[in-house]
Design a protein around this motif. Structure first.
Motif, PDB file in Angstrom:
ATOM      1  N   ALA A   1       0.860  -1.184   0.000  1.00 26.31           N
ATOM      2  CA  ALA A   1       0.000   0.000   0.000  1.00 26.31           C
ATOM      3  C   ALA A   1       0.894   1.230   0.000  1.00 26.31           C
ATOM      4  CB  ALA A   1      -0.916   0.015   1.214  1.00 26.31           C
ATOM      5  N   LEU A   2       0.499   2.250  -0.751  1.00 31.92           N
ATOM      6  CA  LEU A   2       1.285   3.480  -0.880  1.00 31.92           C
ATOM      7  C   LEU A   2       0.508   4.661  -0.333  1.00 31.92           C
ATOM      8  CD1 LEU A   2       3.680   5.180  -2.092  1.00 31.92           C
ATOM      9  CD2 LEU A   2       2.298   5.333  -4.183  1.00 31.92           C
ATOM     10  N   ILE A   3       1.173   5.458   0.505  1.00 33.14           N
ATOM     11  CA  ILE A   3       0.642   6.740   0.969  1.00 33.14           C
ATOM     12  C   ILE A   3       1.617   7.805   0.497  1.00 33.14           C
ATOM     13  CG2 ILE A   3      -0.011   8.148   2.963  1.00 33.14           C
ATOM     14  CD1 ILE A   3      -0.376   5.544   4.551  1.00 33.14           C
ATOM     15  N   SER A   4       1.140   8.745  -0.322  1.00 32.21           N
ATOM     16  CA  SER A   4       2.043   9.742  -0.893  1.00 32.21           C
ATOM     17  C   SER A   4       1.522  11.149  -0.657  1.00 32.21           C
ATOM     18  CB  SER A   4       2.215   9.513  -2.395  1.00 32.21           C
ATOM     19  OG  SER A   4       3.017  10.527  -2.966  1.00 32.21           O
ATOM     20  N   GLN A   5       2.412  12.022  -0.188  1.00 28.57           N
ATOM     21  CA  GLN A   5       2.046  13.419  -0.009  1.00 28.57           C
ATOM     22  C   GLN A   5       1.956  14.145  -1.348  1.00 28.57           C
ATOM     23  OE1 GLN A   5       4.217  15.139   3.180  1.00 28.57           O
ATOM     24  NE2 GLN A   5       3.172  17.096   3.087  1.00 28.57           N
TER      25      GLN A   5
ATOM     26  N   VAL B   1       4.208   1.663   2.251  1.00 30.40           N
ATOM     27  CA  VAL B   1       5.265   2.571   1.811  1.00 30.40           C
ATOM     28  C   VAL B   1       4.716   3.993   1.874  1.00 30.40           C
ATOM     29  CG1 VAL B   1       6.720   3.306  -0.113  1.00 30.40           C
ATOM     30  CG2 VAL B   1       6.362   0.871   0.313  1.00 30.40           C
ATOM     31  N   MET B   2       5.503   4.910   2.464  1.00 24.51           N
ATOM     32  CA  MET B   2       5.094   6.307   2.559  1.00 24.51           C
ATOM     33  C   MET B   2       6.102   7.210   1.872  1.00 24.51           C
ATOM     34  SD  MET B   2       3.700   6.821   6.450  1.00 24.51           S
ATOM     35  CE  MET B   2       3.293   8.546   6.134  1.00 24.51           C
ATOM     36  N   TYR B   3       5.596   8.101   1.006  1.00 28.05           N
ATOM     37  CA  TYR B   3       6.406   9.197   0.498  1.00 28.05           C
ATOM     38  C   TYR B   3       5.953  10.452   1.241  1.00 28.05           C
ATOM     39  CZ  TYR B   3       8.063  13.073  -2.276  1.00 28.05           C
ATOM     40  OH  TYR B   3       8.647  14.247  -2.659  1.00 28.05           O
ATOM     41  N   MET B   4       6.891  11.078   1.942  1.00 29.86           N
ATOM     42  CA  MET B   4       6.539  12.159   2.865  1.00 29.86           C
ATOM     43  C   MET B   4       7.439  13.359   2.617  1.00 29.86           C
ATOM     44  SD  MET B   4       6.794  11.718   6.968  1.00 29.86           S
ATOM     45  CE  MET B   4       6.496  13.047   8.115  1.00 29.86           C
TER      46      MET B   4
ATOM     47  N   PRO C   1       5.088  -3.774   8.713  1.00 31.67           N
ATOM     48  CA  PRO C   1       6.182  -2.823   8.471  1.00 31.67           C
ATOM     49  C   PRO C   1       5.734  -1.580   7.701  1.00 31.67           C
ATOM     50  CG  PRO C   1       6.419  -4.778   7.078  1.00 31.67           C
ATOM     51  CD  PRO C   1       5.293  -5.055   8.012  1.00 31.67           C
ATOM     52  N   ILE C   2       6.365  -0.457   8.057  1.00 25.11           N
ATOM     53  CA  ILE C   2       6.179   0.815   7.353  1.00 25.11           C
ATOM     54  C   ILE C   2       7.544   1.240   6.826  1.00 25.11           C
ATOM     55  CG2 ILE C   2       5.420   3.214   7.501  1.00 25.11           C
ATOM     56  CD1 ILE C   2       3.917   2.427  10.086  1.00 25.11           C
ATOM     57  N   VAL C   3       7.627   1.525   5.537  1.00 24.08           N
ATOM     58  CA  VAL C   3       8.852   2.021   4.923  1.00 24.08           C
ATOM     59  C   VAL C   3       8.600   3.462   4.489  1.00 24.08           C
ATOM     60  CG1 VAL C   3      10.575   1.712   3.116  1.00 24.08           C
ATOM     61  CG2 VAL C   3       9.434  -0.290   4.098  1.00 24.08           C
ATOM     62  N   VAL C   4       9.440   4.390   4.948  1.00 18.99           N
ATOM     63  CA  VAL C   4       9.227   5.814   4.679  1.00 18.99           C
ATOM     64  C   VAL C   4      10.394   6.395   3.904  1.00 18.99           C
ATOM     65  CG1 VAL C   4       8.905   8.100   5.702  1.00 18.99           C
ATOM     66  CG2 VAL C   4       7.816   6.110   6.748  1.00 18.99           C
ATOM     67  N   TYR C   5      10.078   7.117   2.843  1.00 19.05           N
ATOM     68  CA  TYR C   5      11.074   7.981   2.198  1.00 19.05           C
ATOM     69  C   TYR C   5      10.681   9.414   2.462  1.00 19.05           C
ATOM     70  CZ  TYR C   5      13.495  10.714  -1.338  1.00 19.05           C
ATOM     71  OH  TYR C   5      14.221  11.678  -1.979  1.00 19.05           O
ATOM     72  N   LYS C   6      11.493  10.101   3.274  1.00 19.19           N
ATOM     73  CA  LYS C   6      11.253  11.507   3.608  1.00 19.19           C
ATOM     74  C   LYS C   6      12.058  12.380   2.660  1.00 19.19           C
ATOM     75  CE  LYS C   6      10.720  15.421   5.962  1.00 19.19           C
ATOM     76  NZ  LYS C   6      11.282  16.352   4.964  1.00 19.19           N
ATOM     77  N   ALA C   7      11.363  13.109   1.786  1.00 21.69           N
ATOM     78  CA  ALA C   7      12.014  14.056   0.888  1.00 21.69           C
ATOM     79  C   ALA C   7      12.075  15.431   1.556  1.00 21.69           C
ATOM     80  CB  ALA C   7      11.253  14.136  -0.423  1.00 21.69           C
ATOM     81  N   GLY C   8      12.832  16.340   0.955  1.00 19.40           N
ATOM     82  CA  GLY C   8      12.992  17.659   1.555  1.00 19.40           C
ATOM     83  C   GLY C   8      13.938  17.615   2.743  1.00 19.40           C
ATOM     84  N   ARG C   9      15.078  16.971   2.552  1.00 25.16           N
ATOM     85  CA  ARG C   9      16.017  16.778   3.656  1.00 25.16           C
ATOM     86  C   ARG C   9      16.974  17.951   3.827  1.00 25.16           C
ATOM     87  NH1 ARG C   9      17.888  10.438   3.488  1.00 25.16           N
ATOM     88  NH2 ARG C   9      15.828   9.516   3.334  1.00 25.16           N
TER      89      ARG C   9
END
Length: 481
Positions: free
Chosen positions: A177-181, A231-234, A258-266
């Motif tokens: 499942a994908l959650i994307s900002q 999977v989260m794009y945040m 499990p939750i896998v997060v990619y945090k952009a805007g670092r």
């Protein structure tokens, strides 16, 4: 008696899901498209086509400009629809959104997806309009958006992503499942996943987050048994103090799956871009990093890594430790694998002399038996099978990273069957395959279809094993040697 209690609890959970507005967001029986149109490749046109051709429930088209198109009735307003409407998808200019939302409330619609942009993401005037919308919907109706592309559900055909199918492939139903900002990023990810046959059953883009947030969506996905990994794009949080709630929810959900997060805007340079994109607060990345670590989620460095990890987490058992068997037919690839594993804190232990002696009796004289085990260019399917059957049951291997370069003449498609059979040892297995010919593709497809994840570089496979080990530690089933 215990089984009956468990069954009753499960029924209660299912009933709660059916009754919840978020279930109507993902599993409505009826959908109204406000801003529906027969115009191809327009926002409303693509959504109209998606739902009319794929959605398994009822679809109502709302646009005062039309009475009927190609035999399909159009309604002037959602209020003119006589049947119940579970979900309304709003795709009209921003100034008209308030009126349409008010009509949806009067109709008794419980959830709306506001596709329309032109709110807080565009500046002060848009922010005022969004605040007015907030006052209209408060305690009356649930809202996803505004400024979003909405929901993709591969299981029931609900698809509000307004990107034409020739531009954005739709993934098959699957355990991710994908959650994307970001809506554009969500579309690109789904297209990428579809081209690689990665099963993404559910995806959602929440846009400006006027009401429904990633926290609620996480809680919903935690209850859905079809979802094995999220999977989260945040990019950032929108409101001060929001992080505390997200931290609590992530902690709770990660104890379930499990939750896998990619945090952009670092970086500082990206902070302004994040704010102008979805009116989010980028903040200091180190704070986000600490929060994600505390929340027991697995953080990825990019979206490709996130899905590499998700593939393994969705298909493989959790390891009991960090010891990895590396089995290869290429010494160079084996060295790369050891580097990548070591950089992630995973061990490639040397095998005992007695175990190596067993291997030497069956393998070619030039084969390296220490670990990584290099079968060299003389490798055959039977050699791979022998090593897996001999080493995987021992305490020297909690996981296996198998490199199979199918250009070697001694290997056949049947090697994939031997690797799949090695799953009986209940230890995670990932495979590295490299090449572009039809033979390689058949080998890879056979593995993927049987639940063995394939990667095109050793470092990608190593990150996938690292994610499995990290989540095994979170669940308390793994130890470090």
């Amino acid at each position: 008696m215990e089984e009956q209690r468990a069954d009753l609890q499960q029924v209660k959970q299912v009933d709660a899901m059916v009754a919840s507005p978020l279930d109507l967001l993902f599993n409505p029986k009826s959908v109204a498209i406000v801003g529906a149109t027969p115009r191809e490749n327009s926002v409303g046109g693509v959504i109209t086509k998606n739902l009319l051709t794929k959605f398994k429930g009822k679809v109502y088209l709302v646009n005062p400009k039309y009475d009927e198109v190609n035999g399909t009735k159009y309604y002037k307003s959602v209020l003119d629809i006589q049947d119940n409407v579970d979900l309304a998808v709003i795709a009209v200019p921003a100034p008209a959104v308030l009126k349409v939302t008010e009509e949806s409330i009067k109709k008794g619609v419980r959830v709306v997806i506001i596709i329309s942009g032109g709110f807080s993401e565009v500046g002060e005037d848009g922010a005022k309009l969004e605040e007015e919308l907030r006052r209209v919907v408060q305690n009356h109706i649930r809202v996803l958006g505004p400024n979003c592309i909405g929901v993709y559900n591969a299981f029931n055909g609900l698809d509000t992503f307004f990107l034409p199918e020739d531009r954005m492939g739709r993934p098959r139903p699957g355990p991710v499942a994908l959650i994307s900002q970001s809506g554009a990023v969500a579309g690109a990810i789904l297209d990428w996943a579809a081209r690689r046959n990665i099963g993404v059953g559910l995806a959602v883009n929440y846009g400006n987050k006027l009401d429904i947030s990633e926290s609620e969506i996480l809680e919903y996905f935690a209850r859905d048994n079809r979802v094995k990994v999220i999977v989260m794009y945040m990019e950032g949080l929108k409101y001060p103090g929001e992080g505390k709630k997200l931290l609590e929810v992530m902690k709770e959900v990660s104890s379930i799956k499990p939750i896998v997060v990619y945090k952009a805007g670092r970086t500082k340079a990206a902070t302004g871009a994040v704010k102008s994109h979805t009116a989010a607060l980028a903040g200091n990345y180190e704070i986000y990093h600490a929060m994600l670590r505390q929340a027991n989620v697995i953080e990825a460095d990019n979206i490709t890594d996130a899905f590499d990890m998700a593939k393994a987490l969705a298909t493989q058992p959790l390891p009991r430790g960090n010891r990895v068997l590396v089995l290869t037919d290429s010494g160079g690839m084996g060295i790369q694998a050891v580097d990548a594993l070591d950089m992630r804190g995973l061990q490639v232990p040397e095998l005992s002399e007695s175990l190596q002696e067993i291997l030497r009796k069956q393998l070619p004289p030039l084969a390296v038996t220490r670990n990584p085990i290099d079968l060299t260019g003389s490798a055959t399917d039977a050699m791979y099978k022998f090593v897996l059957d001999t080493v995987l049951p021992t305490s020297y291997a909690d996981m296996a990273l198998i490199i199979a370069l199918m250009q070697i003449p001694g290997l056949s498609i049947n090697l994939g069957n031997y690797i799949v059979e090695a799953g009986r040892f209940k230890k995670p297995i990932v495979v590295v395959s490299f090449g572009g010919n039809e033979y390689v593709a058949k080998f890879e497809n056979n593995l993927e279809e049987n639940g063995i994840p394939v990667y095109h570089a050793p470092h990608r496979a190593a990150k996938a094993l690292w994610a499995l080990y990290e989540y095994a530690k979170i669940k308390g089933v793994a130890k470090e040697w």
